[in-house]
Structure formats: C-alpha cells, structure tokens
Motif scaffolding. Structure first.
Motif, short mmCIF file in Angstrom:
data_model
loop_
_atom_site.label_atom_id
_atom_site.label_comp_id
_atom_site.label_asym_id
_atom_site.label_seq_id
_atom_site.Cartn_x
_atom_site.Cartn_y
_atom_site.Cartn_z
N ILE B 7 0.85 -1.18 0.00
CA ILE B 7 0.00 0.00 0.00
C ILE B 7 0.89 1.24 0.00
O ILE B 7 1.87 1.29 0.75
CB ILE B 7 -0.91 0.02 1.25
N PRO B 8 0.58 2.27 -0.84
CA PRO B 8 -0.54 2.28 -1.78
C PRO B 8 -0.21 1.51 -3.06
O PRO B 8 0.94 1.19 -3.30
CB PRO B 8 -0.70 3.78 -2.08
N ALA B 9 -1.21 1.25 -3.87
CA ALA B 9 -0.98 0.56 -5.14
C ALA B 9 -0.32 1.50 -6.14
O ALA B 9 0.43 1.06 -7.01
CB ALA B 9 -2.30 0.04 -5.71
N LEU B 11 1.20 5.80 -6.57
CA LEU B 11 1.57 7.02 -5.85
C LEU B 11 2.19 7.99 -6.84
O LEU B 11 3.05 7.60 -7.64
CB LEU B 11 2.58 6.65 -4.75
N THR B 108 3.93 -1.25 -5.70
CA THR B 108 3.47 0.14 -5.66
C THR B 108 4.04 0.83 -6.88
O THR B 108 5.26 0.85 -7.08
CB THR B 108 3.95 0.87 -4.39
#
Lengths: 112, 114
Positions: B7-9, B11, B108
């Motif tokens: 997380i996050p997938a 950015l 990510t």
C-alpha cells in the motif's frame, strides 16, 4: 557479464502449440528460477533449480516443464499452450539460495 | 499461506519529496525480505535485501526497515527524482519453505513528477 538473458522477447502462440523459453546466465549461479507475472499481480514461481540436473516445482507448475543440463541454461517448456498461459515470464538466478536474485528482461507470451 | 500486501498501489509525488512505501505480510516466519524495482517492460532489479535479524538496510537514498514480529517492511526514498519512477515490489522469503522461495507483493507504482 551479460547477467541473465532470455529469448525470445515476445511471442504469439496459437492454442495447442508448444514452445521453449530460453534462459541463460553467465554468473555461475547454481540457483535458477522461472516466474510468471500476470497483469496487476505479483510474480508466481513456476519451477526452480538448485543445480544442474536438479529441478523442482514451484507454486504454479501445471502446463510447464523444465530441464537443467548445465549450470548456465534453464529452459522452460510449454506444451499444449492455453490462453491462461498468456503472461510475462521472468527467469532469475542467485548465487546463494537465500541471496539476491538477478532477473532477466522477460518474455511476453500471448496465446490466442 | 503467505500473503503480501503493498500500500498504496499507486503514488504520484512532486520531485524532491521524501516518501514511504509499505509492505505487509501475514506470516512473520521469514528468513529475509527483498525490495525490487521494476521499470515498464523490464525485469526486476534487486534494491535491498534485509535479513530477518536486521532492523534496516540502507543503499544511497533508499532505506528499508523490517519489523518481522508485526509483519511489516517499509521502503523510504529520500529526495525523490523522476528517475525513481517505477514499480516497487517487496518479497519476503518464508523461513521453513524448504527452499527460499520469495513471495511477491503486487507492487506500488510510483511516479515522480519533474
């Protein structure tokens, strides 16, 4: 050193055809691996080898076969290609079993 | 079965920002953990390997930390640059798998804007 090389870079197969994905490393690594990466997914281990003549199944081995006759080469064979085998295939090698893995550039396979 | 979540997938940040990428894993019995970088259409490049006995590992502007007991690792990138744009994957190696099979997260996807 060229590192880990893979051929071909891209291939289109018809359902039921077969092919061999080539992988060669020039780092004298004993450990070699085949992964597949589907869109939006992590890599999944297909087969691995701990040395010449020794191979074993990973998480998703069905539909694939491997051989390891030399330290350098670790080909992956697809028999009776299916659309579910459409993916990007990566070969990797490492010096230590628990060590850094070095990846090839990948082979993009499309089965239609 | 080991599950790895990142997380996050995706950015997107302006150049110069410091940022943190998160990785969590369900089975804390790991031997080590690797962070990889993947450029579009390319293979993976190992960035850092952190042993289960280590708390952190540093390479240049990158710092990876590991909290094995809580099943978390973070990758800190200092002073981000457009050249850092790539997908970052974490991969722990289970302790008792019989062989050191890395389990990969989905990554990510980072974009650093100039």
């Amino acid at each position: 050193n060229a590192g880990v090389t893979q051929t071909p870079k891209f291939r289109i197969l018809k359902i039921g055809q077969s092919m061999t994905l080539q992988c060669t490393q020039d780092m004298n690594h004993n450990y070699m691996y085949w992964y597949r990466q589907d869109p939006g997914m992590g890599l999944k281990l297909i087969y691995y080898s701990v040395g010449a003549g020794i191979t074993d199944k990973g998480e998703v081995p069905n539909g694939y076969n491997v051989s390891r006759s030399t330290t350098e080469d670790f080909p992956l064979r697809l028999e009776l290609a299916a659309p579910s085998q459409t993916s990007v295939y990566f070969c990797a090698s490492s010096y230590l079993e628990e060590g850094t893995q070095y990846f090839g550039p990948g082979t993009r396979l499309l089965v239609l | 079965k080991q599950e790895v979540t990142q997380i996050p997938a995706a950015l997107s940040v302006p150049e110069g920002e410091n940022l943190v990428l998160n990785c969590s894993f369900t089975d804390s019995a790991i031997y080590n953990l690797q962070w990889f970088r993947q450029d579009p259409g390319k293979g993976l490049t190992s960035l850092l390997l952190i042993q289960s006995s280590q708390r952190e590992q540093t390479s240049g502007r990158l710092n990876a930390s590991l909290d094995k007991s809580s099943g978390r690792s973070t990758l800190y990138i200092a002073a981000s640059q457009p050249g850092d744009s790539a997908t970052y994957l974490c991969a722990p190696s289970p302790e008792f798998s019989g062989t050191y099979k890395y389990i990969f997260g989905t990554g990510t996807r980072l974009k650093v804007l100039a």
